[in-house]
Write a protein that holds these residues in place. Structure first.
Motif, mmCIF file in Angstrom:
data_model
loop_
_atom_site.group_PDB
_atom_site.id
_atom_site.type_symbol
_atom_site.label_atom_id
_atom_site.label_comp_id
_atom_site.label_asym_id
_atom_site.label_seq_id
_atom_site.Cartn_x
_atom_site.Cartn_y
_atom_site.Cartn_z
ATOM 1 N N ILE A 128 0.830 -1.209 0.000
ATOM 2 C CA ILE A 128 0.000 0.000 0.000
ATOM 3 C C ILE A 128 0.865 1.261 0.000
ATOM 4 O O ILE A 128 0.594 2.237 -0.711
ATOM 5 N N GLU A 129 1.947 1.252 0.799
ATOM 6 C CA GLU A 129 2.719 2.481 0.983
ATOM 7 C C GLU A 129 3.747 2.725 -0.120
ATOM 8 O O GLU A 129 4.080 3.873 -0.417
ATOM 9 N N HIS A 130 4.276 1.673 -0.743
ATOM 10 C CA HIS A 130 5.391 1.857 -1.670
ATOM 11 C C HIS A 130 5.085 1.469 -3.120
ATOM 12 O O HIS A 130 5.816 1.887 -4.021
ATOM 13 N N ALA A 131 4.053 0.677 -3.355
ATOM 14 C CA ALA A 131 3.808 0.199 -4.718
ATOM 15 C C ALA A 131 3.032 1.205 -5.566
ATOM 16 O O ALA A 131 3.025 1.092 -6.795
ATOM 17 N N PHE A 132 2.375 2.177 -4.929
ATOM 18 C CA PHE A 132 1.503 3.073 -5.677
ATOM 19 C C PHE A 132 1.837 4.541 -5.368
ATOM 20 O O PHE A 132 1.119 5.213 -4.613
ATOM 21 N N PRO A 133 2.935 5.048 -5.922
ATOM 22 C CA PRO A 133 3.313 6.443 -5.659
ATOM 23 C C PRO A 133 2.377 7.414 -6.374
ATOM 24 O O PRO A 133 1.728 7.068 -7.372
ATOM 25 N N ASN A 134 2.330 8.626 -5.836
ATOM 26 C CA ASN A 134 1.572 9.718 -6.465
ATOM 27 C C ASN A 134 0.092 9.386 -6.643
ATOM 28 O O ASN A 134 -0.527 9.734 -7.651
ATOM 29 N N GLY A 135 -0.478 8.682 -5.673
ATOM 30 C CA GLY A 135 -1.911 8.396 -5.721
ATOM 31 C C GLY A 135 -2.322 7.415 -6.792
ATOM 32 O O GLY A 135 -3.495 7.351 -7.187
ATOM 33 N N GLN A 136 -1.391 6.606 -7.293
ATOM 34 C CA GLN A 136 -1.689 5.632 -8.346
ATOM 35 C C GLN A 136 -2.702 4.610 -7.846
ATOM 36 O O GLN A 136 -2.672 4.179 -6.703
ATOM 37 N N ALA A 137 -3.601 4.190 -8.715
ATOM 38 C CA ALA A 137 -4.599 3.177 -8.377
ATOM 39 C C ALA A 137 -4.029 1.790 -8.617
ATOM 40 O O ALA A 137 -3.085 1.605 -9.382
ATOM 41 N N GLY A 138 -4.613 0.793 -7.947
ATOM 42 C CA GLY A 138 -4.154 -0.575 -8.169
ATOM 43 C C GLY A 138 -4.805 -1.562 -7.212
ATOM 44 O O GLY A 138 -5.801 -1.258 -6.558
ATOM 45 N N GLU A 139 -4.207 -2.759 -7.136
ATOM 46 C CA GLU A 139 -4.749 -3.841 -6.316
ATOM 47 C C GLU A 139 -3.632 -4.483 -5.505
ATOM 48 O O GLU A 139 -2.485 -4.559 -5.950
ATOM 49 N N VAL A 140 -4.004 -4.942 -4.317
ATOM 50 C CA VAL A 140 -3.142 -5.794 -3.501
ATOM 51 C C VAL A 140 -3.935 -7.073 -3.240
ATOM 52 O O VAL A 140 -5.057 -7.019 -2.711
ATOM 53 N N ARG A 141 -3.341 -8.199 -3.601
ATOM 54 C CA ARG A 141 -4.063 -9.475 -3.504
ATOM 55 C C ARG A 141 -3.293 -10.440 -2.609
ATOM 56 O O ARG A 141 -2.082 -10.608 -2.746
ATOM 57 N N VAL A 142 -4.027 -11.073 -1.693
ATOM 58 C CA VAL A 142 -3.466 -12.091 -0.809
ATOM 59 C C VAL A 142 -4.085 -13.440 -1.184
ATOM 60 O O VAL A 142 -5.316 -13.550 -1.269
ATOM 61 N N SER A 143 -3.257 -14.431 -1.424
ATOM 62 C CA SER A 143 -3.782 -15.759 -1.788
ATOM 63 C C SER A 143 -3.110 -16.828 -0.934
ATOM 64 O O SER A 143 -1.944 -16.698 -0.545
ATOM 65 N N PHE A 144 -3.878 -17.876 -0.642
ATOM 66 C CA PHE A 144 -3.378 -18.995 0.148
ATOM 67 C C PHE A 144 -3.610 -20.290 -0.621
ATOM 68 O O PHE A 144 -4.694 -20.518 -1.162
ATOM 69 N N ASP A 145 -2.597 -21.143 -0.649
ATOM 70 C CA ASP A 145 -2.719 -22.504 -1.174
ATOM 71 C C ASP A 145 -2.260 -23.452 -0.074
ATOM 72 O O ASP A 145 -1.089 -23.412 0.332
ATOM 73 N N ARG A 146 -3.177 -24.265 0.419
ATOM 74 C CA ARG A 146 -2.820 -25.204 1.487
ATOM 75 C C ARG A 146 -2.688 -26.602 0.922
ATOM 76 O O ARG A 146 -3.578 -27.107 0.251
ATOM 77 N N TYR A 147 -1.562 -27.240 1.218
ATOM 78 C CA TYR A 147 -1.287 -28.596 0.782
ATOM 79 C C TYR A 147 -1.199 -29.497 2.014
ATOM 80 O O TYR A 147 -1.383 -29.045 3.147
ATOM 81 N N GLN A 148 -0.904 -30.752 1.769
ATOM 82 C CA GLN A 148 -0.903 -31.708 2.874
ATOM 83 C C GLN A 148 0.137 -31.368 3.936
ATOM 84 O O GLN A 148 -0.101 -31.540 5.123
ATOM 85 N N ASP A 149 1.302 -30.895 3.507
ATOM 86 C CA ASP A 149 2.377 -30.675 4.468
ATOM 87 C C ASP A 149 2.939 -29.256 4.460
ATOM 88 O O ASP A 149 3.944 -28.992 5.124
ATOM 89 N N ARG A 150 2.321 -28.333 3.706
ATOM 90 C CA ARG A 150 2.855 -26.980 3.697
ATOM 91 C C ARG A 150 1.760 -25.978 3.309
ATOM 92 O O ARG A 150 0.718 -26.354 2.774
ATOM 93 N N LEU A 151 2.054 -24.712 3.590
ATOM 94 C CA LEU A 151 1.153 -23.615 3.250
ATOM 95 C C LEU A 151 1.941 -22.591 2.447
ATOM 96 O O LEU A 151 3.075 -22.242 2.820
ATOM 97 N N VAL A 152 1.355 -22.138 1.346
ATOM 98 C CA VAL A 152 1.976 -21.117 0.502
ATOM 99 C C VAL A 152 1.089 -19.877 0.544
ATOM 100 O O VAL A 152 -0.103 -19.951 0.221
ATOM 101 N N MET A 153 1.672 -18.746 0.956
ATOM 102 C CA MET A 153 0.955 -17.464 0.979
ATOM 103 C C MET A 153 1.637 -16.503 0.013
ATOM 104 O O MET A 153 2.869 -16.363 0.043
#
Length: 489
Positions: free
Chosen positions: A389-414
């Motif tokens: 939020i603070e560094h990816a969109f300078p000068n009031g630029q619009a955009g998206e921040v997306r959080v995704s999770f993939d859970r497997y049998q023995d690990r989690l990927v975020m």
């Protein structure tokens, strides 16, 4: 492949009746020392017969069928008898297998049969136990044939409650409530309640401190489950009335001494309460620290110091929220889905300006995590979203921040990705000037035993946390991604 056609003779209500039967028939199998096969009418290659749809093995005797019989077609016995009847025995493994067929009646119609099969035992005279069990078996057989067993109401078995089994202890009563048989385990259980109490040939009302439970079962014609406690012992009983038409012909009381189990449950409850209180106090202490920092923010004149203190407050708040969540749950695990959604919402409302068009999304479900994993992962998630939020969109630029999770049998990927400008250089995260990214990598490696990687997006940046899962039970998903998105504007 042979053509098979099953003749549908069961309505939805009748199928429910058969389901209840398979939940209740373990007691019949144990009393009869027999395997039970539930058969329904079927046609295969023009031949009328029966198909096995359920199977049960006894806990009290050797099984006749080592291999599953479900799905197998049988040409006999056909047609179904009106009342329970013996079939011709057969030889297997140098032993004789005795067979009996029980019609399953529902609303006056025979919808299935139970095939009861057991190995014959060589003996001169049956024991008292076997005579008593045989009497109970005949009573249950007649109820199945009449359609009064299994019961449609009452204290029925469920996935959350385990009823006493025959091997735990059984008492048989006659139509007047007199004890006519008590297994050794049942005798031991009641003598722990009252050491000098005899059981046989006595009214059960004079033996059982909670006889009202038995009276309730007799009056309602339905099974009733209840617990009694005396002299530091706790006994779970399930009373099953024997019916002939509408008359009570007797009852079976299944008994289990649950003293140690209840003590263990009480110890676990105390442990959970203690852990919850600890998390509650940690949360309060963290909130106190955050309040002190907020006071310092209002007193300082340096904008640089203010920014550093504001970031510290956010980090402390993320950790405090994890402990708040843990204080409201039993045990040391928490649904991280709710924590992630709270962090996304909190940062979206606190960091995105009124005139700035930055949208935040979450997809996937991380599921259950223990406290040792949830706390550092929450802090990493907060840092990465704040960084976007603070560094990816300078000068009031619009955009998206997306959080995704993939859970497997023995690990989690975020993954936390944005559509902003990306990192300005390719330096390793550990040497990057951004303190938040250095914190994230340190936590991912040292606290989670995983890794944090950066890859350029098109456009933007993608940060990936890959961490092993601790052994806390079954994961939410095995080898796949949860597709259900949750959006937060």
């Amino acid at each position: 492949m042979a053509e098979r056609q099953t003749v549908s003779t069961t309505s939805g209500e009748a199928q429910d009746h058969l389901t209840r039967l398979t939940r209740e028939w373990q007691v019949l199998s144990d009393l009869a020392f027999a395997d039970l096969l539930l058969l329904v009418p079927a046609i295969q290659d023009g031949q009328v017969g029966w198909t096995c749809i359920a199977q049960n093995r006894p806990h009290t005797a050797q099984t006749v069928h080592v291999h599953d019989q479900i799905g197998l077609f049988r040409e006999e016995p056909y047609p179904a008898p009106v009342t329970p009847a013996d079939l011709a025995p057969f030889a297997r493994d140098q032993s004789v297998v005795l067979r009996r067929v029980i019609p399953v009646r529902f609303q006056g119609q025979i919808i299935a049969i139970i095939l009861m099969e057991r190995f014959a035992r060589v003996q001169i005279h049956p024991s008292l136990l076997e005579d008593a069990y045989a009497m109970a078996v005949r009573a249950l057989e007649d109820m199945i044939a009449e359609g009064t067993f299994p019961f449609a109401e009452g204290d029925l078995p469920s996935a959350h409650v385990t009823n006493p089994r025959v091997g735990d202890g059984v008492i048989l009563l006659d139509s007047t409530g007199q004890v006519i048989y008590a297994s050794p385990n049942a005798v031991s259980a009641y003598r722990r309640l009252a050491p000098s109490t005899p059981l046989i040939d006595r009214p059960f009302s004079a033996i059982d401190p909670g006889y009202h439970t038995v009276k309730q079962a007799v009056e309602s014609r339905l099974p009733v489950r209840g617990e009694i406690s005396q002299n530091g012992r706790m006994i779970l009983r399930r009373i099953v009335p024997f019916l002939q038409a509408t008359e009570i012909t007797g009852a079976m009381v299944l008994i289990r001494d649950v003293t140690e189990m209840r003590r263990h449950q009480a110890e676990l409850h105390v442990r959970d309460v203690t852990i919850s209180e600890i998390h509650h106090r940690v949360k309060n202490n963290l909130q106190t620290v955050a309040s002190l920092l907020r006071l310092q923010i209002r007193r300082t004149q340096s904008e640089e110091v203010k920014d550093a203190l504001v970031e510290s407050v956010r980090r402390i708040s993320s950790i405090a929220y994890v402990h708040e969540f843990l204080s409201g749950t039993s045990g040391d695990t928490v649904q991280f889905d709710d924590i992630a959604n709270h962090i996304v919402t909190m940062l979206g409302q606190g960091l995105v300006g009124k005139h700035q068009e930055i949208r935040l999304y979450t997809t996937g479900e991380p599921g259950l995590l223990n406290a040792q994993q949830a706390t550092p992962l929450a802090l990493i998630l907060s840092e990465l979203i704040q960084n976007g939020i603070e560094h990816a969109f300078p000068n009031g630029q619009a955009g998206e921040v997306r959080v995704s999770f993939d859970r497997y049998q023995d690990r989690l990927v975020m993954q936390v990705s944005d559509t902003g400008v990306g990192l300005s250089n390719s330096e390793p995260l550990s040497t990057h000037a951004n303190l938040g990214l250095q914190i994230c990598e340190s936590l991912a490696v040292t606290e989670l035993g995983g890794s944090l990687h950066y890859t350029p997006g098109q456009p933007g940046a993608i940060f990936t946390v890959d961490m092993p899962l601790a052994a806390i039970g079954e994961p939410s998903s095995i080898g796949g991604q949860f597709p259900s998105p949750k959006n937060h504007a």
